[in-house]
Design an enzyme around this catalytic site. Structure first.
Site, PDB file in Angstrom:
ATOM      1  N   HIS A  38       0.823  -1.206   0.000  1.00  0.00           N
ATOM      2  CA  HIS A  38       0.000   0.000   0.000  1.00  0.00           C
ATOM      3  C   HIS A  38       0.862   1.263   0.000  1.00  0.00           C
ATOM      4  CE1 HIS A  38       0.904  -0.772   4.238  1.00  0.00           C
ATOM      5  NE2 HIS A  38       0.692   0.515   4.464  1.00  0.00           N
ATOM      6  N   ASN A  39       0.393   2.258  -0.733  1.00  0.00           N
ATOM      7  CA  ASN A  39       1.038   3.578  -0.859  1.00  0.00           C
ATOM      8  C   ASN A  39       2.322   3.560  -1.684  1.00  0.00           C
ATOM      9  OD1 ASN A  39      -0.974   4.574   0.794  1.00  0.00           O
ATOM     10  ND2 ASN A  39       0.302   4.651   2.623  1.00  0.00           N
TER      11      ASN A  39
END
Length: 354
Positions: free
Chosen positions: A260-261
């Site tokens: 994520h990210n």
């Protein structure tokens, strides 16, 4: 079937001999028959040509083709590039038929271009948009609100979850999952893993009234740029608040995980079993070798090469070649490896008083 002259044009190679020969498939010289195109781009394969039944071959520039008993040949300056173009010609992606299988479930609020093909047992959610000439294999799930641009191929079993945007000419291979929740949890009080990171492992495990892990949900989605390819069984997690991003032209192998990210730049290569941890940034044109890992919140520059099985634990500047665990400059790693090999001999000399 393909004419030799058409293949030569697609490869940007030089045609020799009969360009009207018809070719059924490409193969190695030892397996080639009269209707096959023999691929002889190195000395060992050239040796096989003389005893083969091939009538046509792809060879490197400068090779005297007529001495191998061929009726036609295509000479090229760069073998691997010719292989890329040739395999694309011989295995072109099937065009969309513009058909929707009777078992597919498409929400009335979804927008599906009439040229798109939707396979058996697909699900397309409310508000989803599927562009021109897209092809979905069987058992593909498209969540509510997903946006898919033109000429996208999504193979069997893929799951595209909420908040995902996919650019044009993307190819997702079987069982890819995009937009799943990231692996992000927190405890009520600082856990030992947090303290260990701050104190470099010098802290004692704390007494915790509530040791349970509380999920930080992923609300940010994923953006996949144009011309991206994602290999079978790879996963790309949704960002927490901002989007996880895969840049234009990047190619991802099988069994790769992007956390994520994370932000992966343009025209990168991520090889098999690579792991990119959450919030890591990978610069444009960077290549990450098989089974390598990049730690969370780490920035890897542009044009970096990370060797197979390396572990990147700190930021890497542009253009650096890295190897090892932890990953260091290639020259440093080689020097350390040489020193390690000398160590038993040096210890033996010390023990002998030399």
């Amino acid at each position: 079937m393909h004419l030799v002259r058409d293949i030569a044009a697609a490869l940007g190679g030089t045609l020799h001999g009969d360009g009207d020969l018809r070719i059924v498939r490409a193969t190695e010289p030892v397996l080639a028959g009269p209707r096959d195109l023999a691929i002889a781009l190195s000395g060992s394969f050239l040796d096989q040509l003389s005893g083969s039944d091939a009538q046509a071959a792809v060879i490197m520039d400068g090779v005297e083709w007529s001495s191998y008993g061929l009726r036609a040949a295509i000479s090229v300056p760069r073998g691997r590039l010719a292989m890329a173009k040739l395999t694309q010609v011989m295995d072109a992606k099937r065009e969309s038929l513009g058909l929707i299988h009777k078992t597919a479930l498409i929400d009335a609020a979804a927008t599906v271009d009439q040229s798109a093909e939707i396979g058996a047992f697909c699900i397309v959610g409310a508000g989803a948009k599927i562009g021109r000439n897209c092809r979905l294999g069987s058992h593909v799930s498209i969540a509510d609100g997903v946006e898919i641009a033109d000429d996208v191929t999504i193979e069997d079993g893929c799951k595209i979850l909420r908040g995902v945007t996919i650019g044009a000419n993307v190819w997702l291979h079987a069982n890819v999952v995009i937009g799943s929740h990231g692996f992000s949890f927190v405890t009520t009080e600082p856990a030992h893993v947090e303290l260990a990171r701050k104190t470099l492992g010098q802290s004692a495990p704390p007494e915790m009234a509530d040791p349970s892990w509380h999920r930080i949900h992923s609300l940010g989605g994923v953006v996949i740029g144009a011309d991206v390819e994602v290999g079978a069984n790879s996963t790309i997690d949704a960002g927490t608040l901002r989007q996880t991003r895969i840049g234009r032209g990047t190619k991802i192998d099988n069994l790769v995980h992007v956390g994520h990210n994370a932000v992966v730049g343009e025209h990168c290569l991520l090889c098999g079993q690579v792991g990119i941890a959450g919030s890591a940034t990978i610069g444009d044109r960077t290549v990450v070798g098989g089974q390598a890992g990049v730690a969370d919140n780490t920035t890897v520059g542009r044009d970096v090469v990370i060797g197979g099985a390396s572990v990147v634990l700190s930021n890497v500047p542009d253009g650096r070649v890295m190897l090892g665990s932890p990953a260091v400059k290639l020259t440093t790693h080689i020097d350390g490896y040489k020193a390690l090999r000398r160590l038993p001999r040096l210890l033996s000399r010390l023990a002998a008083g030399n």
